[in-house]
Design an enzyme around this catalytic site. Structure first.
Site, PDB file in Angstrom:
ATOM      1  N   CYS A  87      22.696 -42.637 -15.902  1.00  0.00           N
ATOM      2  CA  CYS A  87      23.342 -43.967 -15.864  1.00  0.00           C
ATOM      3  C   CYS A  87      22.613 -45.011 -16.697  1.00  0.00           C
ATOM      4  CB  CYS A  87      23.478 -44.434 -14.426  1.00  0.00           C
ATOM      5  SG  CYS A  87      24.384 -43.263 -13.410  1.00  0.00           S
TER       6      CYS A  87
ATOM      7  N   HIS B 125      23.835 -51.790 -14.274  1.00  0.00           N
ATOM      8  CA  HIS B 125      24.532 -50.526 -14.019  1.00  0.00           C
ATOM      9  C   HIS B 125      25.364 -50.687 -12.749  1.00  0.00           C
ATOM     10  CE1 HIS B 125      25.674 -46.543 -13.189  1.00  0.00           C
ATOM     11  NE2 HIS B 125      24.764 -46.327 -12.255  1.00  0.00           N
TER      12      HIS B 125
ATOM     13  N   ASN C 136      31.328 -45.825  -9.995  1.00  0.00           N
ATOM     14  CA  ASN C 136      30.146 -45.597 -10.838  1.00  0.00           C
ATOM     15  C   ASN C 136      30.555 -44.667 -11.982  1.00  0.00           C
ATOM     16  OD1 ASN C 136      27.792 -44.681 -12.004  1.00  0.00           O
ATOM     17  ND2 ASN C 136      26.701 -44.417 -10.054  1.00  0.00           N
TER      18      ASN C 136
HETATM   19  N1  ACO Z   1      32.104 -42.731   4.952  1.00  0.00           N
HETATM   20  C1  ACO Z   1      31.877 -43.102   6.232  1.00  0.00           C
HETATM   21  N2  ACO Z   1      30.660 -43.030   6.801  1.00  0.00           N
HETATM   22  C2  ACO Z   1      29.649 -42.561   6.048  1.00  0.00           C
HETATM   23  C3  ACO Z   1      29.829 -42.154   4.710  1.00  0.00           C
HETATM   24  C4  ACO Z   1      31.130 -42.239   4.173  1.00  0.00           C
HETATM   25  N3  ACO Z   1      31.407 -41.881   2.900  1.00  0.00           N
HETATM   26  N4  ACO Z   1      28.653 -41.732   4.217  1.00  0.00           N
HETATM   27  C5  ACO Z   1      27.738 -41.881   5.204  1.00  0.00           C
HETATM   28  N5  ACO Z   1      28.353 -42.365   6.314  1.00  0.00           N
HETATM   29  C6  ACO Z   1      27.735 -42.699   7.595  1.00  0.00           C
HETATM   30  C7  ACO Z   1      26.498 -41.867   7.878  1.00  0.00           C
HETATM   31  O1  ACO Z   1      26.808 -40.667   8.522  1.00  0.00           O
HETATM   32  C8  ACO Z   1      25.695 -42.786   8.755  1.00  0.00           C
HETATM   33  O2  ACO Z   1      26.215 -42.733  10.075  1.00  0.00           O
HETATM   34  P1  ACO Z   1      25.251 -42.872  11.364  1.00  0.00           P
HETATM   35  O3  ACO Z   1      24.682 -44.269  11.282  1.00  0.00           O
HETATM   36  O4  ACO Z   1      26.185 -42.686  12.515  1.00  0.00           O
HETATM   37  O5  ACO Z   1      24.217 -41.812  11.220  1.00  0.00           O
HETATM   38  C9  ACO Z   1      26.012 -44.184   8.223  1.00  0.00           C
HETATM   39  O6  ACO Z   1      27.277 -44.048   7.537  1.00  0.00           O
HETATM   40  C10 ACO Z   1      24.970 -44.719   7.260  1.00  0.00           C
HETATM   41  O7  ACO Z   1      24.652 -43.678   6.304  1.00  0.00           O
HETATM   42  P2  ACO Z   1      23.677 -43.920   5.099  1.00  0.00           P
HETATM   43  O8  ACO Z   1      23.471 -42.652   4.364  1.00  0.00           O
HETATM   44  O9  ACO Z   1      22.453 -44.654   5.611  1.00  0.00           O
HETATM   45  O10 ACO Z   1      24.545 -44.925   4.234  1.00  0.00           O
HETATM   46  P3  ACO Z   1      24.050 -45.956   3.166  1.00  0.00           P
HETATM   47  O11 ACO Z   1      24.218 -47.328   3.654  1.00  0.00           O
HETATM   48  O12 ACO Z   1      22.721 -45.571   2.583  1.00  0.00           O
HETATM   49  O13 ACO Z   1      25.158 -45.753   2.032  1.00  0.00           O
HETATM   50  C11 ACO Z   1      25.329 -44.724  -0.093  1.00  0.00           C
HETATM   51  C12 ACO Z   1      25.281 -44.497   1.394  1.00  0.00           C
HETATM   52  C13 ACO Z   1      26.555 -45.556  -0.413  1.00  0.00           C
HETATM   53  C14 ACO Z   1      25.428 -43.372  -0.803  1.00  0.00           C
HETATM   54  C15 ACO Z   1      24.054 -45.480  -0.545  1.00  0.00           C
HETATM   55  O14 ACO Z   1      22.900 -44.844  -0.044  1.00  0.00           O
HETATM   56  C16 ACO Z   1      23.930 -45.593  -2.042  1.00  0.00           C
HETATM   57  O15 ACO Z   1      24.705 -46.253  -2.701  1.00  0.00           O
HETATM   58  N6  ACO Z   1      22.877 -44.951  -2.613  1.00  0.00           N
HETATM   59  C17 ACO Z   1      22.686 -44.978  -4.054  1.00  0.00           C
HETATM   60  C18 ACO Z   1      23.597 -43.988  -4.716  1.00  0.00           C
HETATM   61  C19 ACO Z   1      23.678 -44.182  -6.205  1.00  0.00           C
HETATM   62  O16 ACO Z   1      23.649 -45.291  -6.702  1.00  0.00           O
HETATM   63  N7  ACO Z   1      23.823 -43.060  -6.909  1.00  0.00           N
HETATM   64  C20 ACO Z   1      24.054 -43.102  -8.320  1.00  0.00           C
HETATM   65  C21 ACO Z   1      22.821 -43.272  -9.103  1.00  0.00           C
HETATM   66  S1  ACO Z   1      23.151 -43.456 -10.790  1.00  0.00           S
HETATM   67  C22 ACO Z   1      23.364 -41.916 -11.584  1.00  0.00           C
HETATM   68  O17 ACO Z   1      22.516 -41.488 -12.323  1.00  0.00           O
HETATM   69  C23 ACO Z   1      24.604 -41.154 -11.370  1.00  0.00           C
END
Ligand code: ACO
Length: 322
Positions: A116, A240, A270
């Site tokens: 990215c 990004h 993304n």
């Molecule tokens: N829908 C509904 N609930 C979900 C989902 C979903 N898609 N995913 C996770 N949950 C739930 C989990 O089970 C958890 O439930 P619990 O509290 O009962 O255990 C709760 O939501 C929180 O889960 P987290 O994993 O802590 O969620 P978080 O707030 O961290 O969000 C996310 C997840 C959106 C993936 C976030 O961590 C993120 O954006 N990370 C960065 C990812 C990124 O930018 N990647 C690309 C990098 S760039 C590249 O090179 C491609």
């Protein structure tokens, strides 16, 4: 390291273009194929929809053609094509070669893979080519992440989409737009986000989030220091487009209001290498950039890579083309 050295031949952006596939995958569509909800995705990521379909070559050709048309450059006069992509259409050859042919260019063409951060890496590389004598370089960022995303996996499938953005860079006599840059990679963190050949993206979301905020702030701070400017001087940040919460957290630490950023991820998701040029084009098309404005580009991605650069928007410099 990298403040642009005095006396180095500079460049200005003289055209830009974008391309998104027609097919839209909404959060409501995803609700039908995984355990998620539109409300959760919007709240946790800011994403409402993403585009899927197309190939890296076809999207690159479309955005590249639009940028060429805006710049008025004859394709035969282009000196190089740099295509940032982490999803080339084939392992061999570089997708840039296909795009070069489609656009009728007669020049060197190569892919850059820095996930990215890729388009900012490509932009800096293109400036290097111009410093070494090239006059005109086409810089494209394109990804077709639907080919490496499992849209039944709620950990990754909510985030990624396809798109492309391009700019034409032209040399000028005298200083160009680029004031400073920073490229970084922390290879020890590669397990946080990767995709085996033939596989789908695997991600530790929380770990990527935590590192992303830190390395965006670190890279942007270096670029501002190299340019001799402060956060108050930045008119617009083009980050990004991964997650609005990551962007908000990084901007808060940098002391830059969220309103001073360009955001397109609500409609694109993304798009990896395409996200920065898509957000740049949106800001330019909306008339948000004035002559003299400082623009901060800052990206992060798998690797984990980070990249940033600062340009001073200077449309008048176009008159100084050699
Ligand atoms: N829908 C509904 N609930 C979900 C989902 C979903 N898609 N995913 C996770 N949950 C739930 C989990 O089970 C958890 O439930 P619990 O509290 O009962 O255990 C709760 O939501 C929180 O889960 P987290 O994993 O802590 O969620 P978080 O707030 O961290 O969000 C996310 C997840 C959106 C993936 C976030 O961590 C993120 O954006 N990370 C960065 C990812 C990124 O930018 N990647 C690309 C990098 S760039 C590249 O090179 C491609």
């Amino acid at each position: 390291m990298p403040a642009t050295r005095p006396g180095v031949r500079g460049a200005v952006i003289t055209g830009w273009g974008t391309a998104l596939p027609d097919t839209v995958l909404t959060n409501a569509d995803l609700e039908k194929q995984m355990d998620t909800s539109d409300a959760w995705i919007r709240e946790r990521t800011g994403i409402h929809q993403r585009h899927v379909g197309g190939s890296t070559a076809s999207l690159s050709t479309a955005s590249g053609r639009a940028a060429l048309e805006m710049s008025g450059v004859d394709p035969a006069d282009m000196d190089a094509l740099v295509l940032a992509t982490t999803t080339p259409d084939r392992a061999v050859p570089a997708t840039a070669s296909t795009v070069q042919h489609e656009l009728g260019l007669a020049c060197g063409a190569f892919d850059v893979n820095a996930a990215c951060s890729g388009w900012v890496y490509a932009l800096v590389n293109a400036h290097g080519l111009i410093a070494m004598g090239a006059d005109k370089v086409l810089v494209i960022g394109t990804d077709t992440l639907d080919r490496i995303t499992d849209y039944t996996d709620r950990n990754t499938g909510i985030l990624f989409g396809n798109g492309s953005g391009a700019v034409v860079l032209e040399a000028v006599d005298g200083p160009g737009q680029l004031l400073s840059w920073d490229l970084d990679s922390v290879g020890e963190a590669e397990s946080a986000l990767f995709c085996e050949i033939g596989g789908v993206l695997q991600m530790e979301g929380r770990e990527v989030f935590r590192r992303a905020v830190r390395i965006m702030v670190d890279s942007a701070t270096k670029s501002m220091r190299h340019a001799g400017v402060t956060a108050d001087d930045i008119a617009l940040v083009i980050p990004h487009q991964a997650n609005t919460r990551i962007i908000a957290a990084a901007l808060e630490r940098l002391g830059i209001e969220y309103e001073r950023s360009s955001i397109v991820l609500d409609t694109t998701g993304n798009t990896s290498s395409a996200s920065v040029p898509l957000a740049l084009a949106a800001a330019l098309d909306a008339g948000r950039v004035d002559a003299g404005d400082l623009i901060l580009f800052v990206g992060f991605g798998a690797g984990m890579t980070a990249a940033s650069s600062i340009i001073r928007w200077s449309p008048d410099a176009v008159e100084a083309r050699p």
